[in-house]
Motif scaffolding. Structure first.
Motif, short mmCIF file in Angstrom:
data_model
loop_
_atom_site.label_atom_id
_atom_site.label_comp_id
_atom_site.label_asym_id
_atom_site.label_seq_id
_atom_site.Cartn_x
_atom_site.Cartn_y
_atom_site.Cartn_z
N LEU A 131 0.99 -0.97 -0.15
CA LEU A 131 0.13 0.68 0.14
C LEU A 131 1.08 1.00 -0.20
O LEU A 131 0.53 2.34 -0.71
N VAL A 132 1.25 1.27 1.00
CA VAL A 132 2.44 2.87 0.87
C VAL A 132 3.66 2.80 -0.16
O VAL A 132 4.29 3.73 -0.53
N ALA A 133 4.22 1.24 -0.76
CA ALA A 133 5.25 1.94 -1.79
C ALA A 133 4.17 2.12 -2.87
O ALA A 133 5.34 2.82 -3.81
N GLY A 134 3.24 2.57 -3.22
CA GLY A 134 2.76 2.99 -3.96
C GLY A 134 2.33 4.09 -4.38
O GLY A 134 1.17 5.34 -4.78
N THR A 135 2.87 5.02 -3.06
CA THR A 135 2.14 6.42 -2.18
C THR A 135 3.99 7.29 -2.64
O THR A 135 4.82 7.04 -2.40
N THR A 136 3.42 8.50 -3.28
CA THR A 136 4.48 9.73 -3.05
C THR A 136 4.71 10.23 -1.96
O THR A 136 5.49 11.14 -1.55
N ALA A 137 3.66 10.15 -0.89
CA ALA A 137 4.18 10.89 0.41
C ALA A 137 4.92 10.75 1.14
O ALA A 137 5.51 10.29 1.11
N PRO A 138 5.56 11.79 1.87
CA PRO A 138 6.71 12.00 2.24
C PRO A 138 6.58 10.83 3.68
O PRO A 138 7.88 10.32 4.46
N VAL A 139 5.13 10.90 4.00
CA VAL A 139 5.20 10.19 5.17
C VAL A 139 3.70 9.49 5.74
O VAL A 139 3.11 9.64 4.68
N ALA A 140 3.37 8.33 5.99
CA ALA A 140 2.27 7.65 6.37
C ALA A 140 1.81 8.19 7.63
O ALA A 140 2.52 7.88 8.95
N LEU A 141 0.42 7.79 7.97
CA LEU A 141 0.19 7.80 9.05
C LEU A 141 -1.23 6.98 9.14
O LEU A 141 -1.60 6.48 8.28
N LEU A 142 -0.95 6.72 10.48
CA LEU A 142 -2.44 5.50 10.54
C LEU A 142 -2.71 5.48 12.41
O LEU A 142 -2.40 6.33 13.22
N PHE A 169 -11.36 8.52 20.01
CA PHE A 169 -12.20 9.44 19.04
C PHE A 169 -13.61 9.06 19.70
O PHE A 169 -13.95 8.18 19.03
N PRO A 170 -14.52 10.11 18.50
CA PRO A 170 -15.97 10.25 18.44
C PRO A 170 -16.17 9.24 18.36
O PRO A 170 -16.34 8.18 17.37
N GLY A 171 -17.11 8.11 19.59
CA GLY A 171 -18.09 6.75 19.10
C GLY A 171 -17.28 5.67 19.62
O GLY A 171 -17.73 4.06 18.52
N ASP A 172 -15.94 5.97 19.54
CA ASP A 172 -15.37 4.65 19.25
C ASP A 172 -14.99 4.74 21.07
O ASP A 172 -13.97 5.68 21.40
N PRO A 173 -15.34 3.34 22.61
CA PRO A 173 -15.20 3.93 23.79
C PRO A 173 -13.45 3.70 23.61
O PRO A 173 -12.62 4.20 25.05
N ARG A 174 -12.76 2.68 23.34
CA ARG A 174 -10.93 2.67 23.31
C ARG A 174 -10.21 3.64 23.10
O ARG A 174 -10.55 4.34 21.95
N PRO A 175 -8.99 3.45 24.08
CA PRO A 175 -8.13 4.25 23.25
C PRO A 175 -7.28 4.38 22.15
O PRO A 175 -7.31 2.72 22.17
N PHE A 176 -6.79 4.96 21.15
CA PHE A 176 -6.35 4.71 19.67
C PHE A 176 -4.97 5.43 20.06
O PHE A 176 -5.01 6.58 21.07
N ALA A 177 -3.94 4.62 19.06
CA ALA A 177 -2.37 5.42 19.01
C ALA A 177 -2.62 5.55 17.87
O ALA A 177 -3.07 4.94 16.18
N ILE A 178 -1.93 7.16 17.74
CA ILE A 178 -1.27 7.82 16.59
C ILE A 178 -0.59 7.52 16.32
O ILE A 178 0.25 8.02 16.63
N LEU A 179 0.15 6.93 14.84
CA LEU A 179 1.64 6.15 14.45
C LEU A 179 1.69 6.86 12.82
O LEU A 179 0.57 7.24 12.25
N GLY A 180 2.95 7.25 12.86
CA GLY A 180 3.51 7.53 11.24
C GLY A 180 4.99 7.14 11.23
O GLY A 180 5.62 6.71 12.20
N VAL A 181 4.74 7.13 9.64
CA VAL A 181 6.22 6.27 9.83
C VAL A 181 6.22 7.41 8.62
O VAL A 181 6.30 7.99 8.04
N GLU A 182 7.38 7.64 8.25
CA GLU A 182 8.62 8.60 7.00
C GLU A 182 8.44 7.37 5.88
O GLU A 182 8.95 6.60 5.67
N LEU A 183 8.32 8.04 4.42
CA LEU A 183 8.24 6.98 3.50
C LEU A 183 9.96 7.39 2.77
O LEU A 183 10.05 8.81 2.22
#
Length: 195
Positions: A131-142, A169-183
């Motif tokens: 998935l990320v190999a096909g983008t020219t973006a500088p970073v990917a987030l999730l 996030f609104p509507g989900d009681p679970r805590p989430f982590a926001i992660l990033g990676v340089e491409l």
């Protein structure tokens, strides 16, 4: 891009194909995330809208069956921008400096899921890399549930870093982590076991 290792193949998914098979893909999403069918049904309209976003791309994992093959995993993402729900939620979760570094031009790995019957076979990693190999973006987030899960360990092993933890996030009681990676991604070497 096509990855045809024995047992499964990873391919780029055309937008028209994904739109025609979105219910099938979202069923995998629901099983992988443990979501109620009502939550999954509510995602359909959003997922279809995502296919129109700039930089959209999708990949799928297909396993051989007696009748041919079936979708057992998928991932998709797009370039984020102000005004998009996820972008604006993440912007609120990050401090100003982190947001300035990571948000401009970022590719969001919006969905990445493998059917539970096919997990722990490396498909998630193969889908992510395709998935990320096909983008020219500088970073990917999730964003991912903030817990010690296979997915969380996969992302960290592949070089993702924590940008925010314990975000709700609104509507989900679970805590989430926001992660990033340089491409392009440079997976971390496994740590040696303590002896």
């Amino acid at each position: 891009m096509t990855d045809t290792r024995p047992g499964t193949r990873i391919v780029d998914l055309p937008v028209a194909w994904l739109r025609d098979h979105m219910h099938e893909a979202l069923a995998i999403y629901g099983l992988a995330m443990g979501y109620d069918p009502g939550v999954v049904a509510g995602r359909y309209g959003y997922a279809i809208q995502h296919t129109d976003r700039p930089g959209f791309r999708a990949v799928g994992a297909f396993a051989a069956t007696e009748d041919g093959e079936r979708l057992v995993g998928f991932g998709y993402g797009y370039l984020i921008a102000p005004g998009q729900w996820w972008h604006d939620q993440v912007r609120a979760a990050l401090d100003r400096r982190t947001a300035k570094k990571w948000l401009p031009g970022a590719f969001e790995v919006c969905e990445l899921h493998v059917h539970p019957d096919h997990q722990s076979q490396g498909l998630g990693r193969r889908l992510l890399h395709a998935l990320v190999a096909g983008t020219t973006a500088p970073v990917a987030l999730l964003s991912t549930p903030d817990a010690d899960t296979k997915a969380f360990r996969l992302y960290h092993a592949d070089g993702f870093v924590d940008l925010a933890r314990g975000y709700h996030f609104p509507g989900d009681p679970r805590p989430f982590a926001i992660l990033g990676v340089e491409l392009p991604m440079h997976p971390r070497e496994p740590r040696p076991a303590n002896t």
